[in-house]
Write a protein that holds these residues in place. Structure first.
Motif, PDB file in Angstrom:
ATOM      1  N   ARG A 179     -30.608   8.883  35.281  1.00 12.90           N
ATOM      2  CA  ARG A 179     -30.915   9.578  34.033  1.00 12.90           C
ATOM      3  C   ARG A 179     -30.118   8.952  32.884  1.00 12.90           C
ATOM      4  N   ALA A 180     -28.894   8.560  33.188  1.00 12.09           N
ATOM      5  CA  ALA A 180     -28.087   7.859  32.188  1.00 12.09           C
ATOM      6  C   ALA A 180     -28.754   6.552  31.786  1.00 12.09           C
ATOM      7  N   PHE A 181     -29.445   5.912  32.723  1.00 13.47           N
ATOM      8  CA  PHE A 181     -30.153   4.666  32.418  1.00 13.47           C
ATOM      9  C   PHE A 181     -31.120   4.867  31.258  1.00 13.47           C
ATOM     10  N   TRP A 182     -31.939   5.925  31.312  1.00 11.45           N
ATOM     11  CA  TRP A 182     -32.937   6.132  30.255  1.00 11.45           C
ATOM     12  C   TRP A 182     -32.286   6.477  28.931  1.00 11.45           C
ATOM     13  N   LEU A 183     -31.210   7.214  28.965  1.00  6.96           N
ATOM     14  CA  LEU A 183     -30.474   7.509  27.740  1.00  6.96           C
ATOM     15  C   LEU A 183     -29.934   6.235  27.119  1.00  6.96           C
ATOM     16  N   LEU A 184     -29.329   5.373  27.934  1.00  8.96           N
ATOM     17  CA  LEU A 184     -28.727   4.138  27.430  1.00  8.96           C
ATOM     18  C   LEU A 184     -29.779   3.135  26.973  1.00  8.96           C
ATOM     19  N   VAL A 185     -30.954   3.130  27.613  1.00 11.16           N
ATOM     20  CA  VAL A 185     -32.034   2.244  27.173  1.00 11.16           C
ATOM     21  C   VAL A 185     -32.419   2.573  25.733  1.00 11.16           C
ATOM     22  N   LEU A 186     -32.638   3.841  25.452  1.00  7.61           N
ATOM     23  CA  LEU A 186     -33.011   4.223  24.092  1.00  7.61           C
ATOM     24  C   LEU A 186     -31.856   4.012  23.131  1.00  7.61           C
ATOM     25  N   ALA A 187     -30.637   4.271  23.597  1.00  9.76           N
ATOM     26  CA  ALA A 187     -29.464   4.068  22.750  1.00  9.76           C
ATOM     27  C   ALA A 187     -29.340   2.612  22.304  1.00  9.76           C
ATOM     28  N   GLY A 188     -29.746   1.689  23.155  1.00  7.47           N
ATOM     29  CA  GLY A 188     -29.665   0.272  22.805  1.00  7.47           C
ATOM     30  C   GLY A 188     -30.590  -0.116  21.671  1.00  7.47           C
ATOM     31  N   PHE A 189     -31.521   0.763  21.321  1.00  6.28           N
ATOM     32  CA  PHE A 189     -32.477   0.454  20.261  1.00  6.28           C
ATOM     33  C   PHE A 189     -32.164   1.192  18.964  1.00  6.28           C
ATOM     34  N   THR A 190     -31.054   1.947  18.950  1.00 11.62           N
ATOM     35  CA  THR A 190     -30.680   2.701  17.756  1.00 11.62           C
ATOM     36  C   THR A 190     -29.592   1.948  16.998  1.00 11.62           C
ATOM     37  N   PRO A 191     -29.341   2.340  15.734  1.00 13.59           N
ATOM     38  CA  PRO A 191     -28.262   1.700  14.979  1.00 13.59           C
ATOM     39  C   PRO A 191     -26.882   2.215  15.337  1.00 13.59           C
ATOM     40  N   ILE A 192     -26.795   3.149  16.309  1.00 12.20           N
ATOM     41  CA  ILE A 192     -25.479   3.596  16.763  1.00 12.20           C
ATOM     42  C   ILE A 192     -24.763   2.397  17.375  1.00 12.20           C
ATOM     43  N   PRO A 193     -23.504   2.131  16.964  1.00 10.77           N
ATOM     44  CA  PRO A 193     -22.817   0.945  17.495  1.00 10.77           C
ATOM     45  C   PRO A 193     -22.820   0.915  19.020  1.00 10.77           C
ATOM     46  N   LEU A 194     -23.126  -0.241  19.593  1.00 14.91           N
ATOM     47  CA  LEU A 194     -23.208  -0.386  21.043  1.00 14.91           C
ATOM     48  C   LEU A 194     -21.900  -0.033  21.714  1.00 14.91           C
ATOM     49  N   LYS A 195     -20.776  -0.308  21.029  1.00 12.40           N
ATOM     50  CA  LYS A 195     -19.470  -0.048  21.603  1.00 12.40           C
ATOM     51  C   LYS A 195     -19.287   1.417  21.990  1.00 12.40           C
ATOM     52  N   ILE A 196     -19.907   2.344  21.245  1.00 14.90           N
ATOM     53  CA  ILE A 196     -19.791   3.766  21.561  1.00 14.90           C
ATOM     54  C   ILE A 196     -20.286   4.027  22.979  1.00 14.90           C
ATOM     55  N   PHE A 197     -21.411   3.393  23.341  1.00 21.59           N
ATOM     56  CA  PHE A 197     -22.022   3.625  24.651  1.00 21.59           C
ATOM     57  C   PHE A 197     -21.336   2.836  25.757  1.00 21.59           C
ATOM     58  N   THR A 198     -20.850   1.633  25.438  1.00 22.14           N
ATOM     59  CA  THR A 198     -20.179   0.862  26.486  1.00 22.14           C
ATOM     60  C   THR A 198     -18.868   1.527  26.889  1.00 22.14           C
ATOM     61  N   TRP A 199     -18.078   1.950  25.898  1.00 19.64           N
ATOM     62  CA  TRP A 199     -16.827   2.641  26.199  1.00 19.64           C
ATOM     63  C   TRP A 199     -17.104   3.956  26.919  1.00 19.64           C
ATOM     64  N   ALA A 200     -18.067   4.743  26.405  1.00 20.52           N
ATOM     65  CA  ALA A 200     -18.358   6.043  27.014  1.00 20.52           C
ATOM     66  C   ALA A 200     -18.815   5.880  28.461  1.00 20.52           C
ATOM     67  N   SER A 201     -19.631   4.863  28.724  1.00 21.86           N
ATOM     68  CA  SER A 201     -20.114   4.630  30.091  1.00 21.86           C
ATOM     69  C   SER A 201     -18.968   4.301  31.032  1.00 21.86           C
ATOM     70  N   GLY A 202     -18.012   3.498  30.558  1.00 19.30           N
ATOM     71  CA  GLY A 202     -16.854   3.166  31.380  1.00 19.30           C
ATOM     72  C   GLY A 202     -15.961   4.363  31.629  1.00 19.30           C
ATOM     73  N   ILE A 203     -15.778   5.190  30.597  1.00 22.42           N
ATOM     74  CA  ILE A 203     -14.927   6.371  30.739  1.00 22.42           C
ATOM     75  C   ILE A 203     -15.516   7.323  31.777  1.00 22.42           C
ATOM     76  N   VAL A 204     -16.833   7.542  31.692  1.00 18.95           N
ATOM     77  CA  VAL A 204     -17.510   8.446  32.609  1.00 18.95           C
ATOM     78  C   VAL A 204     -17.613   7.845  34.005  1.00 18.95           C
ATOM     79  N   GLY A 205     -17.758   6.519  34.066  1.00 12.96           N
ATOM     80  CA  GLY A 205     -17.960   5.862  35.352  1.00 12.96           C
ATOM     81  C   GLY A 205     -19.418   5.762  35.737  1.00 12.96           C
ATOM     82  N   VAL A 206     -20.297   5.519  34.746  1.00  6.45           N
ATOM     83  CA  VAL A 206     -21.698   5.267  35.061  1.00  6.45           C
ATOM     84  C   VAL A 206     -21.762   4.078  36.013  1.00  6.45           C
ATOM     85  N   PRO A 207     -22.482   4.172  37.133  1.00  3.56           N
ATOM     86  CA  PRO A 207     -22.562   3.033  38.049  1.00  3.56           C
ATOM     87  C   PRO A 207     -22.997   1.752  37.342  1.00  3.56           C
ATOM     88  N   MET A 208     -22.428   0.634  37.749  1.00  2.00           N
ATOM     89  CA  MET A 208     -22.623  -0.621  37.030  1.00  2.00           C
ATOM     90  C   MET A 208     -24.080  -1.073  36.990  1.00  2.00           C
TER      91      MET A 208
END
Length: 204
Positions: free
Chosen positions: A113-142
């Motif tokens: 489910r995180a995959f679909w959220l991150l796919v759409l996030a990659g197409f928004t103007p929200i800085p990518l770093k927000i999602f990369t850091w958040a994914s690492g903090i949460v521990g989204v599988p690689m």
């Protein structure tokens, strides 16, 4: 774009540099970790100047964005507590913690489910770093994380390259004119996706 001020103008200067592909790679890498300027501000004029190399430039940007995303993920996973004061000083901590809370709830039900959220996030103007850091903090599988980064950022840079190659200077002008509207529309879609994923509850 006006929000980026001098950094945006500097990126445009870099796009005309003889070593522009290397600078594009560096910008794409840094933007996924800490830099506030999206690589598209270099990619668009580079594609316009050399249309036949547009997809090559997009590939360079994508590759280094993925490498930067991995570094951002690892920093989020292993160094978050150490850099919290710095993130707070930069004004990013609130945004990152909000994404962490959303991702943690989603990943608890299903990593994909995180995959679909991150796919759409990659197409928004929200800085990518927000999602990369958040994914690492949460521990989204690689695997879901990298797959989402590949699809989300890949469709963005390759679509830009295609639009510039087909439409030329007119397309670039239109892109700059409407980028804010397109970005907000994508953010609304992102919010809708988050709401849908959360309302669905645990996977059966």
């Amino acid at each position: 774009m006006k929000l980026f001020g001098p950094l945006y103008q500097r990126a445009l200067v870099w796009s005309r540099h003889p070593k522009a592909p290397a600078l594009l790679g560096g910008l794409s890498f840094a933007e996924a970790i800490v830099f506030p300027v999206m690589p598209e501000v270099m990619l668009a004029p580079m594609c316009l100047a050399q249309p036949k190399r547009a997809f090559r430039f997009a590939g360079i940007s994508l590759l280094f964005s993925l490498l930067g995303a991995v570094v951002g993920y690892l920093l989020g996973h292993y160094a978050y507590e150490v850099v919290k004061p710095g993130l707070a000083a930069l004004g990013w901590l609130t945004r990152i913690e909000a994404e962490v809370a959303e991702l943690r709830g989603i990943v608890a039900h299903s990593p994909w489910r995180a995959f679909w959220l991150l796919v759409l996030a990659g197409f928004t103007p929200i800085p990518l770093k927000i999602f990369t850091w958040a994914s690492g903090i949460v521990g989204v599988p690689m695997l879901p994380f990298l797959s989402a980064m590949l699809v989300g950022r890949g469709k963005r840079v390759y679509l830009l390259a295609l639009v510039i190659r087909v439409g030329g200077e007119r397309a670039e002008r239109a892109l700059h004119r409407w980028i804010e509207h397109l970005g907000w529309a994508a953010m609304l879609l992102l919010a809708a996706l988050v709401g849908w994923l959360l309302l669905r509850g645990p996977a059966a």
